[in-house]
Motif scaffolding. Sequence first.
Motif, PDB file in Angstrom:
ATOM      1  N   LEU A 185      53.581 -93.595  51.057  1.00 32.56           N
ATOM      2  CA  LEU A 185      53.965 -93.867  52.411  1.00 32.56           C
ATOM      3  C   LEU A 185      54.944 -92.683  52.716  1.00 32.56           C
ATOM      4  O   LEU A 185      54.757 -92.046  53.797  1.00 32.56           O
ATOM      5  N   VAL A 186      55.733 -92.033  51.645  1.00 30.35           N
ATOM      6  CA  VAL A 186      56.741 -91.176  51.705  1.00 30.35           C
ATOM      7  C   VAL A 186      55.869 -89.861  51.957  1.00 30.35           C
ATOM      8  O   VAL A 186      56.205 -89.072  52.839  1.00 30.35           O
ATOM      9  N   GLU A 187      54.888 -89.629  51.236  1.00 28.36           N
ATOM     10  CA  GLU A 187      53.732 -88.613  51.362  1.00 28.36           C
ATOM     11  C   GLU A 187      53.258 -88.314  52.487  1.00 28.36           C
ATOM     12  O   GLU A 187      53.458 -87.435  53.265  1.00 28.36           O
ATOM     13  N   ALA A 188      52.832 -89.565  53.084  1.00 29.53           N
ATOM     14  CA  ALA A 188      52.189 -89.791  54.449  1.00 29.53           C
ATOM     15  C   ALA A 188      53.105 -89.214  55.560  1.00 29.53           C
ATOM     16  O   ALA A 188      52.629 -88.427  56.520  1.00 29.53           O
TER      17      ALA A 188
ATOM     18  N   LEU B  74      59.849 -78.842  54.370  1.00 25.56           N
ATOM     19  CA  LEU B  74      60.461 -79.497  55.540  1.00 25.56           C
ATOM     20  C   LEU B  74      61.950 -79.089  55.684  1.00 25.56           C
ATOM     21  O   LEU B  74      62.350 -78.666  56.547  1.00 25.56           O
ATOM     22  N   ALA B  75      62.405 -79.257  54.458  1.00 26.13           N
ATOM     23  CA  ALA B  75      64.043 -79.107  54.293  1.00 26.13           C
ATOM     24  C   ALA B  75      64.426 -77.561  54.620  1.00 26.13           C
ATOM     25  O   ALA B  75      65.292 -77.174  55.315  1.00 26.13           O
TER      26      ALA B  75
ATOM     27  N   PHE C 238      55.821 -87.346  54.904  1.00 28.65           N
ATOM     28  CA  PHE C 238      55.886 -85.635  54.763  1.00 28.65           C
ATOM     29  C   PHE C 238      54.757 -84.849  55.406  1.00 28.65           C
ATOM     30  O   PHE C 238      54.890 -83.961  56.248  1.00 28.65           O
ATOM     31  N   ALA C 239      53.574 -85.354  55.307  1.00 27.38           N
ATOM     32  CA  ALA C 239      52.108 -84.652  55.608  1.00 27.38           C
ATOM     33  C   ALA C 239      52.306 -84.581  57.096  1.00 27.38           C
ATOM     34  O   ALA C 239      51.927 -83.625  57.854  1.00 27.38           O
TER      35      ALA C 239
END
Length: 378
Positions: free
Chosen positions: A260-263, A225-226, A265-266
Amino acid sequence: MKTAYQQFISREAKLADLPALVALEQACFNSDRLSKRSFKNWLQSTQRIFMVLEQGAEIVGYGLVIMRKGTRLARLYSLAISPTMRGLGLGKQLLIELEKQSVAVGKLFLRLEVEKTNQRAIGLYESMGYKVFGDYKNYYENNNDALRMQKAIRHYSNFSRLPTYPWYQQSTDFTCGPAALMMAMNSIAPKVTMDQKTELDLWREATTIFMMAGHGGCHPLGLALAAEKRGFSAKVFINQALPLFTAGVRSEHKKQTLELVEAQFAAQALQKNIQIETAEFELSVLQNALENGGRVVSLISTYRMDGYKVPHWVTITAMDQDCLYFHDPSVPDGHVMGFDCQHIPLAKEDFIKLSSYGKNKLRTALVLYPNFLNTSLD
């Protein structure tokens, strides 16, 4: 192990040689000398090949090769022949012995640095097949420049020329991901700045918040994403479903936060049309990406390199028939320099083991391409 060169004998250095080694160093070099303490440390180290050359009871030369654990790279750290014995071919004979012993312990390449003004030494190395692949400005105490040279000491490697590829040293213990990503992006678009500000910006965007007991490490989707935000096209390879980094997290609160962070990102990756391939992938996939202009950032486990089971991001710079080469943004100790962290060679079968992290044997990599629809990279 002893080898006779006429009246000269080569053997492994031992602690009793310390006074003679210090005296020889003083006679051979005017600056950048190894100290008595350094000699003692290397004599006691297991990550080295240390040979002396004797004539009778006198030590007239020494050669020291140091090795990067877990890789196929060795470095000629120092080679010295007594001024009274020069011109007899002793340096060449000692170097041949060091190469043989490096091959015997599985090393594929031997690297060195040599002062640009030292034509005698440069001539020796060139005559033995060492090739220049870079230089260091103001490398020595006298501010003279150094050439970087390398030789494939195992003949099966076909890689004859290392590509020009930027290298950046991570500034914190937890920003290997941003450092690796910056190298990949800068190699495509040199206008991409490689500095601490960019490094920390990338980390804030890509971090998983928590990683073991310290700061969060970067997630492959976060890094993708970055990169996409900065105008690159990204594809992510992961050999298992999310979540990726929760196995070692004991706190239920931290585990839920990571998930939660991974979700997030996905969901963001789906919105940005970032390709995610969730399956086992072969090294040939990454090689094909490199051959077609892509840049590869890969997660490895540092266990085989430093004994710690830590996930670590590196930038794969090239592959040939037998080896893979990578830039490591981490400089592990005082004996290893940035020079030793660039184009580190690994046999492909070694990398398969190195790129498997944790009990679940996580393997993940990020492939970047220039986004031809985005003119900001020009």
